[in-house]
Structures are given as C-alpha cells and as structure tokens.
Scaffold this active site. Structure first.
Site, PDB file in Angstrom:
ATOM      1  N   LYS A  56      -1.536   0.218  -8.878  1.00 44.90           N
ATOM      2  CA  LYS A  56      -2.130  -0.866 -10.146  1.00 44.90           C
ATOM      3  C   LYS A  56      -3.656  -0.526 -10.066  1.00 44.90           C
ATOM      4  O   LYS A  56      -4.069  -0.707  -9.375  1.00 44.90           O
ATOM      5  CB  LYS A  56      -1.854  -2.941  -9.252  1.00 44.90           C
ATOM      6  CG  LYS A  56      -1.966  -3.381 -10.285  1.00 44.90           C
ATOM      7  CD  LYS A  56      -0.631  -4.840 -10.079  1.00 44.90           C
ATOM      8  CE  LYS A  56      -0.703  -5.352 -11.281  1.00 44.90           C
ATOM      9  NZ  LYS A  56      -0.954  -5.320 -13.122  1.00 44.90           N
ATOM     10  N   GLY A  97      -6.981   0.769  -2.984  1.00 43.27           N
ATOM     11  CA  GLY A  97      -6.557   2.159  -2.740  1.00 43.27           C
ATOM     12  C   GLY A  97      -6.536   2.251  -4.096  1.00 43.27           C
ATOM     13  O   GLY A  97      -7.398   3.715  -4.053  1.00 43.27           O
ATOM     14  N   CYS A  98      -6.195   1.606  -5.252  1.00 43.72           N
ATOM     15  CA  CYS A  98      -6.267   2.763  -6.771  1.00 43.72           C
ATOM     16  C   CYS A  98      -7.604   2.631  -7.113  1.00 43.72           C
ATOM     17  O   CYS A  98      -8.243   3.580  -7.840  1.00 43.72           O
ATOM     18  CB  CYS A  98      -5.584   1.894  -7.645  1.00 43.72           C
ATOM     19  SG  CYS A  98      -4.187   1.991  -6.775  1.00 43.72           S
ATOM     20  N   THR A  99      -8.232   1.870  -6.576  1.00 42.99           N
ATOM     21  CA  THR A  99      -9.711   1.696  -7.511  1.00 42.99           C
ATOM     22  C   THR A  99     -11.040   3.223  -5.923  1.00 42.99           C
ATOM     23  O   THR A  99     -11.480   3.885  -6.743  1.00 42.99           O
ATOM     24  CB  THR A  99     -10.780   0.232  -6.910  1.00 42.99           C
ATOM     25  OG1 THR A  99     -10.245  -0.315  -8.341  1.00 42.99           O
ATOM     26  CG2 THR A  99     -12.306   1.083  -7.772  1.00 42.99           C
ATOM     27  N   ALA A 134      -9.765   6.952  -7.925  1.00 45.14           N
ATOM     28  CA  ALA A 134     -10.419   7.101  -8.896  1.00 45.14           C
ATOM     29  C   ALA A 134     -11.278   7.441  -9.038  1.00 45.14           C
ATOM     30  O   ALA A 134     -12.165   7.957  -9.940  1.00 45.14           O
ATOM     31  CB  ALA A 134      -9.678   5.243  -9.670  1.00 45.14           C
TER      32      ALA A 134
END
Length: 167
Positions: free
Chosen positions: A55, A60-62, A65
């Site tokens: 998402k 974690g995704c931030t 990225a």
C-alpha cells in the site's frame, strides 16, 4: 496443526510465483500519469526491477520506495528501470510520489492482474505482498526476493543488481 496449514498455504501460494531462471510474465500497465509500460518494450534494453508492495504511504512501503529512490543513481548506471506495483490507483500513486520525491514510476494494478501473473497477491485480499523481481535484459528473472521486510529487499536487490552487472 494450524501452523502446518499456514505454512502449507504459504508454500502453495508461492508455487505460483515465478522463480529465477523463468521467463518473466509479459505485462502492460499504466503508471501514475497514465503512461503505458510494457515489459516487452524494455526487454533487450534494460534490466527491470519490478517490485510489488502492499500500500502507498505505509511505513514498510515508504521505507522500501525511499531506499530505491536514494539508490537511483547507481541503478541508472547499471541500466535498471525500477517499476513499483500495488493495487492503489493513479491518484494515490501521484500523492505517494510527490510526498516522498520518488523518482521512478508506480504502476496501477487496481484489479490485481499483474500481481496475479507474478503470484504476488496476498491470500483473499486485494493487496500485493512485498515481493521483488529482477528481470534481466533477456526477459528472464535473475533474482526474486519474497520477504515482508523492506530492508531485505533493498539489500538483496542491491547485491543481485551488482551480480547481474558483472555478467
């Protein structure tokens, strides 16, 4: 007994995930700005780091990225095109990119079609799990990182890119 069932289910789901040496499934998708990306257009020209994540703008995704963003100059030197994929829509991707100054495209996969081709959909959820594929110029998968930890993806992919660059 539940642990055995859970591990069996996890193994079964990953069985549909392409492995190193496999030909990467062909895909076509639009990014946050509506530009169409096709794996076939990149084959023979660039290495592709295709990473699936759950998402936009979650911790974690931030982290993942931003880690890729910060390594972009090295990735470009090695002719690697980074493509992020999640079930989020283009507007969500645009906000995520703007907020964190991301310097690579995020593909829109709201129906999960690409995630399904790569065996990256979370069981019974409209969300991808964290799994990354390094696809060589020949269109074959050179490395797969299938782990929920962003750090593991960043470290393994850095090493895999370096190994592929040596070939």
């Amino acid at each position: 007994m539940m642990l055995v069932f859970t591990l069996s289910l996890a193994a079964l789901l990953r069985a549909g995930t392409p492995k190193a040496g496999d030909q990467a499934p062909s895909f076509e998708a639009k990014d946050q700005d509506g530009k169409t990306w096709k794996l076939g257009d990149l084959t023979g020209k660039q290495v592709v780091l295709l990473y699936f994540y759950p998402k936009d703008d979650t911790p974690g995704c931030t982290k993942e990225a931003c880690g890729l963003r910060d390594r972009m100059s090295d990735l470009k030197k090695d002719k690697v095109q980074v493509l992020g994929v999640s079930f989020d829509d283009g507007e969500s991707h645009q906000k995520f990119i703007a907020k964190h100054n991301l310097n690579f495209p995020l593909l829109v996969d709201t129906d999960g079609k690409i995630a399904d081709q790569f065996g990256a959909r979370m069981p019974s959820r409209n969300m991808a799990r964290r799994v990354s594929f390094l696809i060589g110029k020949d269109g074959k998968i050179a490395h797969v990182t299938d782990n929920p930890a962003a750090d593991v993806h960043l470290n393994e992919m850095k090493e895999a890119v370096a190994n592929l660059a040596k070939k």
